[in-house]
Design an enzyme around this catalytic site. Sequence first.
Site, PDB file in Angstrom:
ATOM      1  CD  GLU A 106      13.176  -9.230  41.563  1.00  0.00           C
ATOM      2  OE1 GLU A 106      13.363  -7.680  41.540  1.00  0.00           O
ATOM      3  OE2 GLU A 106      12.261  -9.899  41.656  1.00  0.00           O
ATOM      4  CG  ASP A 107      14.360  -4.337  41.825  1.00  0.00           C
ATOM      5  OD1 ASP A 107      14.427  -5.265  43.015  1.00  0.00           O
ATOM      6  OD2 ASP A 107      13.545  -3.215  42.310  1.00  0.00           O
TER       7      ASP A 107
ATOM      8  CG  PHE B 138      13.014   1.303  51.823  1.00  0.00           C
ATOM      9  CD1 PHE B 138      12.378   0.719  51.175  1.00  0.00           C
ATOM     10  CD2 PHE B 138      13.278   2.855  50.919  1.00  0.00           C
ATOM     11  CE1 PHE B 138      11.408   1.057  49.901  1.00  0.00           C
ATOM     12  CE2 PHE B 138      12.614   2.770  50.183  1.00  0.00           C
ATOM     13  CZ  PHE B 138      11.823   1.969  49.046  1.00  0.00           C
TER      14      PHE B 138
ATOM     15  CE  LYS C 125      16.413  -4.217  51.434  1.00  0.00           C
ATOM     16  NZ  LYS C 125      15.414  -4.073  51.337  1.00  0.00           N
TER      17      LYS C 125
ATOM     18  NE  ARG D 253       9.620   2.987  39.548  1.00  0.00           N
ATOM     19  CZ  ARG D 253       9.351   1.848  40.105  1.00  0.00           C
ATOM     20  NH1 ARG D 253      10.702   0.575  40.527  1.00  0.00           N
ATOM     21  NH2 ARG D 253       8.132   1.542  41.478  1.00  0.00           N
TER      22      ARG D 253
ATOM     23  CG  ASP E 286       9.267   2.621  43.554  1.00  0.00           C
ATOM     24  OD1 ASP E 286       9.606   1.485  44.360  1.00  0.00           O
ATOM     25  OD2 ASP E 286       7.642   3.086  43.988  1.00  0.00           O
TER      26      ASP E 286
ATOM     27  CG  ASP F 151      13.358  -6.966  51.284  1.00  0.00           C
ATOM     28  OD1 ASP F 151      13.605  -7.645  52.265  1.00  0.00           O
ATOM     29  OD2 ASP F 151      12.669  -5.977  51.972  1.00  0.00           O
TER      30      ASP F 151
HETATM   31  P1  5GP Z   1      10.653  -9.194  48.408  1.00  0.00           P
HETATM   32  O1  5GP Z   1      10.119 -10.531  47.910  1.00  0.00           O
HETATM   33  O2  5GP Z   1      12.237 -10.211  47.974  1.00  0.00           O
HETATM   34  O3  5GP Z   1      10.833  -8.877  49.949  1.00  0.00           O
HETATM   35  O4  5GP Z   1      10.669  -7.923  47.484  1.00  0.00           O
HETATM   36  C1  5GP Z   1      11.462  -7.618  46.101  1.00  0.00           C
HETATM   37  C2  5GP Z   1      10.650  -6.241  45.710  1.00  0.00           C
HETATM   38  O5  5GP Z   1      10.417  -5.672  46.949  1.00  0.00           O
HETATM   39  C3  5GP Z   1      12.146  -5.132  45.341  1.00  0.00           C
HETATM   40  O6  5GP Z   1      11.603  -6.562  43.711  1.00  0.00           O
HETATM   41  C4  5GP Z   1      11.763  -4.512  44.637  1.00  0.00           C
HETATM   42  O7  5GP Z   1      10.629  -3.682  44.150  1.00  0.00           O
HETATM   43  C5  5GP Z   1      10.703  -4.481  46.457  1.00  0.00           C
HETATM   44  N1  5GP Z   1      12.001  -3.790  47.816  1.00  0.00           N
HETATM   45  C6  5GP Z   1      12.572  -4.947  48.272  1.00  0.00           C
HETATM   46  N2  5GP Z   1      13.304  -3.831  49.186  1.00  0.00           N
HETATM   47  C7  5GP Z   1      13.312  -2.862  49.101  1.00  0.00           C
HETATM   48  C8  5GP Z   1      14.207  -1.652  49.147  1.00  0.00           C
HETATM   49  O8  5GP Z   1      14.872  -1.306  50.217  1.00  0.00           O
HETATM   50  N3  5GP Z   1      13.646   0.116  48.235  1.00  0.00           N
HETATM   51  C9  5GP Z   1      13.137  -1.008  47.460  1.00  0.00           C
HETATM   52  N4  5GP Z   1      12.545   0.568  46.757  1.00  0.00           N
HETATM   53  N5  5GP Z   1      12.677  -1.304  46.826  1.00  0.00           N
HETATM   54  C10 5GP Z   1      11.836  -2.494  47.909  1.00  0.00           C
END
Ligand code: 5GP
Length: 185
Positions: A102-103, A156, A134, A169, A163, A106
């Site tokens: 995963e990138d 963010f 995070k 990206r 992106d 969150d």
């Molecule tokens: P989660 O489901 O854990 O809340 O979020 C995961 C996805 O949300 C990541 O794979 C990404 O695509 C997007 N995301 C969450 N936080 C960020 C952020 O700070 N920047 C960006 N560009 N994408 C985020």
Amino acid sequence: MNTIKVLDKEFNILLENDNILKRTRLIGIQMNVDYENRCPLFIGVLNGSFLFMADLVKEITVPCEMAFIRVSSYKDTESTGEIKEVFGLPENLKGRDIIIVEDIVDTGFTLSYILKEIYKQAPASVSVCSLLLKPDALKAPIDELEYVGFEIANEFVVGYGLDYNGHGRNLNHIYTVKTVASPLP
Ligand code: 5GP
């Protein structure tokens, strides 16, 4: 460049590419030990993980395979928790050692959903490698989250695969959004 503009927002540098690559190398070394005599299947979560996945697998010396999946993404800069579907999940995961790449994690909603889908196929093991985490945004602990590049504040970020509304990206470094100080009451 320490400050950049992507669409309407300004961002400050958070993690330099050199630093990202050094951390990635260490994660790769650890994985080579952890997966000795196994053949893990790396599953990259598109789009955000494409650069991290590419740099990570270059560090892997054990035999391995690769696949990519896609989940619907959030709009703007807010995590809504709405996940529509997982696309492209291989159908032969039974008995495999899976490493999800995963990138960023969150809230953890995306990852929890992906994990649920993967477990349906009875893999031998599942671990997760996320470049960024995070911790303050995470809604519930995720046991499979074994490899984390960097823990960051609940802000963010953009760049190195991540992106802002489709842009940024391609940036080499990771940047964090510049917050505007709110006026005093
Ligand atoms: P989660 O489901 O854990 O809340 O979020 C995961 C996805 O949300 C990541 O794979 C990404 O695509 C997007 N995301 C969450 N936080 C960020 C952020 O700070 N920047 C960006 N560009 N994408 C985020």
